[in-house]
Design a protein around this motif. Structure first.
Motif, mmCIF file in Angstrom:
data_model
loop_
_atom_site.group_PDB
_atom_site.id
_atom_site.type_symbol
_atom_site.label_atom_id
_atom_site.label_comp_id
_atom_site.label_asym_id
_atom_site.label_seq_id
_atom_site.Cartn_x
_atom_site.Cartn_y
_atom_site.Cartn_z
ATOM 1 N N ALA A 1 0.185 2.990 11.110
ATOM 2 C CA ALA A 1 -0.332 3.594 9.881
ATOM 3 C C ALA A 1 0.331 4.950 9.631
ATOM 4 O O ALA A 1 0.704 5.268 8.495
ATOM 5 N N GLN A 2 0.495 5.746 10.698
ATOM 6 C CA GLN A 2 1.138 7.058 10.553
ATOM 7 C C GLN A 2 2.586 6.904 10.105
ATOM 8 O O GLN A 2 3.058 7.623 9.228
ATOM 9 N N ARG A 3 3.303 5.947 10.682
ATOM 10 C CA ARG A 3 4.695 5.710 10.299
ATOM 11 C C ARG A 3 4.786 5.279 8.834
ATOM 12 O O ARG A 3 5.669 5.721 8.105
ATOM 13 N N LYS B 1 -3.710 -3.956 5.211
ATOM 14 C CA LYS B 1 -4.587 -4.768 6.057
ATOM 15 C C LYS B 1 -4.396 -6.239 5.721
ATOM 16 O O LYS B 1 -3.959 -6.576 4.632
ATOM 17 N N THR C 1 -2.350 -0.385 13.579
ATOM 18 C CA THR C 1 -2.680 0.567 14.639
ATOM 19 C C THR C 1 -2.426 1.973 14.109
ATOM 20 O O THR C 1 -1.681 2.156 13.145
ATOM 21 N N PRO C 2 -3.016 2.997 14.714
ATOM 22 C CA PRO C 2 -2.799 4.366 14.225
ATOM 23 C C PRO C 2 -1.322 4.762 14.143
ATOM 24 O O PRO C 2 -0.909 5.416 13.193
ATOM 25 N N LYS C 3 -0.514 4.348 15.131
ATOM 26 C CA LYS C 3 0.922 4.681 15.104
ATOM 27 C C LYS C 3 1.606 4.038 13.914
ATOM 28 O O LYS C 3 2.407 4.669 13.220
ATOM 29 N N GLY D 1 1.553 -0.608 6.335
ATOM 30 C CA GLY D 1 0.327 0.184 6.300
ATOM 31 C C GLY D 1 -0.843 -0.523 5.630
ATOM 32 O O GLY D 1 -1.854 0.112 5.337
ATOM 33 N N GLU E 1 -10.113 -5.180 12.993
ATOM 34 C CA GLU E 1 -11.077 -4.282 12.352
ATOM 35 C C GLU E 1 -12.437 -4.969 12.211
ATOM 36 O O GLU E 1 -13.475 -4.331 12.355
ATOM 37 N N ARG F 1 2.666 6.102 6.435
ATOM 38 C CA ARG F 1 2.408 7.290 5.610
ATOM 39 C C ARG F 1 3.641 8.179 5.532
ATOM 40 O O ARG F 1 3.983 8.698 4.470
#
Length: 196
Positions: free
Chosen positions: A154-156, A97, A150-152, A95, A133, A158
């Protein structure tokens, strides 16, 4: 005025203070701008402790995003490149950068297209877990770009952080004490094991 969530209606200040003292609690002003002001009878110390605990839990559940810098050179060998890309992938999957820097030395600065090609290769190799980015740009003798998960991904990350906090919270909670053996039962067990 309310007492622990219950409604008491309008009560004079002295009566409310007397009731709070008799219950061993505090009279806390909840909404001072209301007419009449709204107060609540509660244990203020316990309330502050619980608020502090909730704030700490919220802070622990948040994912702190770090920015890791990875330096490359226009003449970086394949093995070093793959090693650094593998580490960036792991870091981004957590998660975070990554800032990819291509450092030019001496006359290498005349071949900026090599730096651009390296950064494009990194972006292509990590496209399944990262997005660009900030596109490549020059600053002095350094060319850099920033990759974000990627959003996926980052969600994983979190969800994994929340699961780790939940697991830690369960482990920290006090469990029920184990039932103790009575001395007589323990002595009987020893006798039974001693005889063949």
């Amino acid at each position: 005025m309310g007492s622990d969530g219950g409604q008491l209606g309008v009560m004079p200040l002295e009566a409310a203070l007397e009731r709070a003292r008799s219950e061993g609690l505090d009279l806390v002003e909840i909404s001072p701008m209301a007419s009449p002001p709204v107060c609540k009878i509660m244990d203020y110390g316990k309330f502050k402790y619980e608020e502090k605990k909730k704030a700490a839990e919220t802070r622990r559940a948040q994912v702190k995003v770090e920015l890791k810098e990875v330096k490359l050179r226009p003449k970086t060998e394949d093995h070093d490149y793959e090693f650094k890309v593998r580490n960036m992938r792991r870091f981004i999957e957590d998660g975070n950068k990554a800032k990819v820097v291509v450092q030019f030395r001496g006359r290498e600065i005349t071949h900026r297209e090599q730096g651009t090609a390296i950064l494009e290769d990194v972006a292509k190799d990590l496209k399944d877990v990262a997005v660009v980015e900030q596109p490549p740009r020059m600053e002095g003798r350094l060319m850099f770009m920033i990759l974000a998960p990627t959003p996926k991904v980052a969600q994983r990350a979190r969800e994994l952080a929340r699961a780790a906090v939940a697991k830690r919270t369960q482990r920290d909670e006090p469990s029920e004490p184990a039932p103790s053996k009575s001395p007589e039962k323990g002595a009987q067990d020893e006798q039974q094991t001693a005889t063949p």
